[in-house]
Design a protein around this motif. Structure first.
Motif, PDB file in Angstrom:
ATOM      1  N   GLU A  57       0.831  -1.199   0.000  1.00  0.00           N
ATOM      2  CA  GLU A  57       0.000   0.000   0.000  1.00  0.00           C
ATOM      3  C   GLU A  57       0.868   1.254   0.000  1.00  0.00           C
ATOM      4  OE1 GLU A  57      -2.656  -0.385   3.296  1.00  0.00           O
ATOM      5  OE2 GLU A  57      -3.822  -1.994   2.366  1.00  0.00           O
TER       6      GLU A  57
ATOM      7  N   LEU B  40       0.700   4.170  -2.998  1.00  0.00           N
ATOM      8  CA  LEU B  40       0.371   5.557  -2.681  1.00  0.00           C
ATOM      9  C   LEU B  40       1.535   6.506  -2.985  1.00  0.00           C
ATOM     10  CD1 LEU B  40      -1.594   5.005   0.654  1.00  0.00           C
ATOM     11  CD2 LEU B  40      -2.523   5.439  -1.622  1.00  0.00           C
TER      12      LEU B  40
ATOM     13  N   VAL C 219       3.638   8.851   2.831  1.00  0.00           N
ATOM     14  CA  VAL C 219       3.075   7.716   3.555  1.00  0.00           C
ATOM     15  C   VAL C 219       3.903   7.409   4.797  1.00  0.00           C
ATOM     16  CG1 VAL C 219       2.394   5.292   3.414  1.00  0.00           C
ATOM     17  CG2 VAL C 219       2.192   6.760   1.401  1.00  0.00           C
TER      18      VAL C 219
ATOM     19  N   VAL D  89      -6.771   4.584  -5.063  1.00  0.00           N
ATOM     20  CA  VAL D  89      -6.265   5.946  -5.268  1.00  0.00           C
ATOM     21  C   VAL D  89      -7.406   6.901  -5.618  1.00  0.00           C
ATOM     22  CG1 VAL D  89      -4.758   7.374  -6.692  1.00  0.00           C
ATOM     23  CG2 VAL D  89      -3.977   5.125  -5.915  1.00  0.00           C
TER      24      VAL D  89
END
Length: 736
Positions: free
Chosen positions: A632, A636, A643, A728
């Motif tokens: 993930e 991202l 993140v 997203v």
């Protein structure tokens, strides 16, 4: 109570003689080939080990001589000094001097019998280490190691008649002395019996198949007397094989028990070692030892001493802070190191834990850049766990200066090589700032026989050791997804990277027809994939194989010398059909899969960097699966988000309260605090009352979705239907 060093001196003598033998052979080889970097590293480690072990036993003369030898080898390793014809004799004289000193210790069993340090030899070694041309006097320095003075213990006594050793009641002693080499031969022979018995099982299966085939044909024409006798013979043979297997297993287990020794052999000296090392560098420390009664095969014990010494030295020098720093941080001035062992299934777990300041990932990244191991950009992109793993590289140390205790970059590379490569175990590091660091070693009880999983790939057999196998599972081919340019399978509530084992091993695709006894390719096994999930240091990889052949205890043989450096294979086993099968090294497979992992394009990376500079949205990803967090995070970051990851609900809550995030992604099933509780708790905070919270989980029941909405989640995404584009798009729509 004074510690009796005599029992440790005996062990030191054995290990020192082994290292000195390697040094003598290695330096002779260097005279012929001066470019063997691995050999130079091995020689340096041997000198370093002799120095460290002798220092713990107060063998000062040996310590100082080995220290000088280590300086020379360190200069050779770092490229500051070349191997010249004049250097080889000086190194050999140093080894001879150390051998003579070790002989004195062996004869007297006392550090007090050692002569003073040979100043001429040490001067010659110092000159050599500085790269200065050796003078004639230095080259001809005589060894001043004196022969040991005769002691009452060393004087030969009169021969004792055998009958005098037998008690008056004519009872024989309960123990006998057996040379270890003979015991090793017995265990090896037992291993060969195990392999032979596996072939007998194969023959039994063939006979049973013949009986079944004969029975099918006889149903039409009636059963003959020969067929009845064949069936009875097969049943009797089966019973005999099973009975022999029980006896063989018990015999092999008892033979291994004869070679088992308690960990106290390498644990008992740890307390004094820690105290002495700490005192020598102005620190205070205590060592708490538990589990020393647990037993391991002597073959494992023999190789465990050096790694433990290096880890204890590392904990004292790098882990524990000086007393004034600890007091300022609210800690007791005396540091605490815990050395513990416990049994875990078919193996043993050893932990070395300190309550120091933890490993500085920033310092590791900076040192890696200064040493040229990584570029500044790659160092910055490393996760904290990847940065911590750099400490296992040869020559890597965060110390700014070199001392006689550390800073030379030797130790942790020895630990990894010994534990992972030689002992078929694993080593993991867990560090927390200001709280301390723990090293966890997982080891098999014995290397004589190991649990082996045999699989087939494109008609070829391969093997895995059981300690790296997380599970064997069959999944629908349609469940495989492509996320962040990688194939993924959702297994047990986490994304697991998936790879074809045949592709990792570069096996050419072969078109072959299925024959009796031949494994079926995955493409012919229906619309499913058979996955072997390997796990190394919390990271997982699913390998696609064609079929499962067998799973049982087998004798693993070492590779021949010309294959020792092939990283993907750790050993060889012999199958039922007397075929050699390569045992694959799971950590090397994991590293290979990581290296060939597709990365985001430079344009995407540049976009992410630009967005960070202009204030890109900050996202908190909370999941207890390392694989899922990293996947993930990759998705991202490739789309320009900043993140931060958290490993469970409680960790996520603490990070969310410490600094504001624009959105939170969380799993449901996590230790300490689940995703539902985390969502409900965050909604109580003014900062997160209106900020997006997305639940990403494998739970797909309607009641779970309703509960997610009730606790305040803005979106609920099921991992089985995961689409990175949808994630997203959903995140961006909630942020605007």
């Amino acid at each position: 109570m004074a510690l009796d060093l005599s029992r440790f001196i005996v062990r030191f003598v054995e290990e020192a003689r082994d290292h000195l033998g390697r040094l003598a052979d290695g330096i002779a080889t260097l005279g012929q080939n001066t470019s063997d970097r691995e050999l130079i590293n091995a020689l340096f480690r041997s000198a370093h080990t002799i120095k460290g072990s002798s220092r713990m036993l107060k063998l000062i003369t040996i310590t100082q001589t080995a220290h000088k030898l280590e300086d020379v080898l360190g200069a050779v390793r770092d490229g500051q000094l070349g191997i010249t014809p004049a250097l080889i004799p000086v190194l050999m004289r140093a080894i001879d001097a150390l051998a003579a000193l070790v002989d004195i210790v062996a004869a007297t069993n006392s550090p007090a019998a050692l002569p003073p340090v040979d100043q001429d030899l040490c001067a010659a070694l110092s000159v050599a280490a500085q790269g200065t041309k050796l003078s004639v006097a230095a080259q001809g320095a005589k060894l001043s190691v004196a022969d040991p003075a005769p002691t009452p213990e060393a004087k030969p006594g009169p021969a004792i008649p055998i009958m005098q050793t037998v008690p008056a009641a004519n009872k024989l002693p309960e123990t006998v002395r057996v040379r270890l080499s003979k015991l090793d031969e017995l265990v090896k022979l037992q291993g060969e019996v195990v392999s032979s018995h596996a072939r007998m099982r194969k023959r039994l299966a063939e006979i049973q198949a013949l009986v079944r085939s004969s029975s099918i044909e006889s149903d039409k024409s009636g059963q003959s007397d020969l067929e009845k006798r064949l069936r009875h013979f097969a049943q009797a043979l089966r019973d005999d094989v099973l009975a022999q297997e029980l006896l063989m297993d018990e015999l092999h287990a008892r033979a291994l028990i004869m070679r088992m020794l308690p960990l106290a052999i390498v644990f008992d000296n740890a307390g004094r070692v820690v105290r002495d090392l700490a005192r020598s560098i102005g620190k205070e420390a205590e060592c708490v030892i538990t589990g020393s009664e647990i037993e391991l095969d002597r073959q494992v014990i023999d190789q465990l001493s050096d790694p433990l010494v290096h880890l204890l030295r590392n904990a004292v020098d790098h882990g524990l802070e000086p007393p004034h720093v600890r007091l300022a941080a609210g800690k007791p001035a005396r540091g605490r190191i815990s050395l513990s062992a416990r049994q875990d299934g078919g193996g043993v777990v050893i932990e070395i834990v300190d309550d120091g300041g933890g490993v500085s990932c920033t310092a590791i990244r900076e040192k890696a850049v200064r040493k040229g191991l990584l570029s500044a950009e790659k160092a910055a992109a490393l996760t904290d766990q990847e940065a911590v793993d750099l400490i296992f590289l040869p020559g890597f140390s965060t110390n700014e200066i070199i001392t006689d205790l550390s800073g030379r970059g030797v130790g942790l590379d020895v630990v990894k090589q010994c534990i992972v490569d030689d002992l078929q175990g694993t080593v993991t590091v867990d560090t927390r700032p200001t709280l301390g660091t723990s090293f966890t070693l997982r080891l098999p009880l014995s290397l004589a026989v190991m649990r082996i999983l045999l699989v087939a790939v494109d008609g070829l057999p391969f093997a895995f050791t059981a300690q790296h196998i997380a599970e064997l599972v069959r999944v629908p081919a349609t469940s495989v997804q492509t996320i962040a340019d990688r194939a993924m399978a959702v297994i047990r509530n986490e994304f697991v990277p998936l790879a074809q084992l045949s592709a990792l091993l570069n096996i050419p695709t072969r078109q072959h027809q299925s024959q009796p006894g031949q494994p079926r390719p995955a493409t012919q096994a229906g619309n499913t994939l058979l996955l072997v999930v390997v796990k190394v240091r919390g990271d997982k990889l699913a390998l696609v194989v064609d079929d499962l052949l067998d799973e049982r205890n087998m004798v693993m043989k070492p590779l021949p010398d010309h294959l020792r450096r092939y990283p993907l294979v750790s050993g060889i086993v012999i199958s039922d059909s007397n075929e050699l099968v390569s045992v694959l090294h799971s950590p090397a497979l994991m590293e290979l899969a990581r290296r060939i992992r597709p990365t985001t394009t430079s344009a995407a990376t540049a976009t992410a960097d630009d967005d960070q500079r202009t204030g890109a949205p900050r996202i908190l990803v909370v999941d207890d699966s390392l694989n899922t967090r990293e996947i993930e995070k990759d998705v991202l970051e490739a789309c320009g988000f900043q993140v931060t990851v958290a490993e469970d609900g409680l960790d996520g809550l603490n990070k969310a309260l410490a600094e504001p995030f624009d959105a939170v992604l969380t799993d449901v099933e996590m230790p300490n605090m689940d995703g539902f509780s985390l969502t409900a708790r965050l909604r109580q905070e003014p900062t997160y009352r209106s900020r997006p919270i997305i639940i990403v989980t494998s739970r797909e029941r309607e009641e779970d979705k309703r509960r997610g909405i009730e606790v305040g989640a803005d979106a609920y995404i099921v991992k089985g239907d995961f689409d990175q584009g949808v994630l997203v798009k959903t995140l961006r729509s909630l942020l605007h």
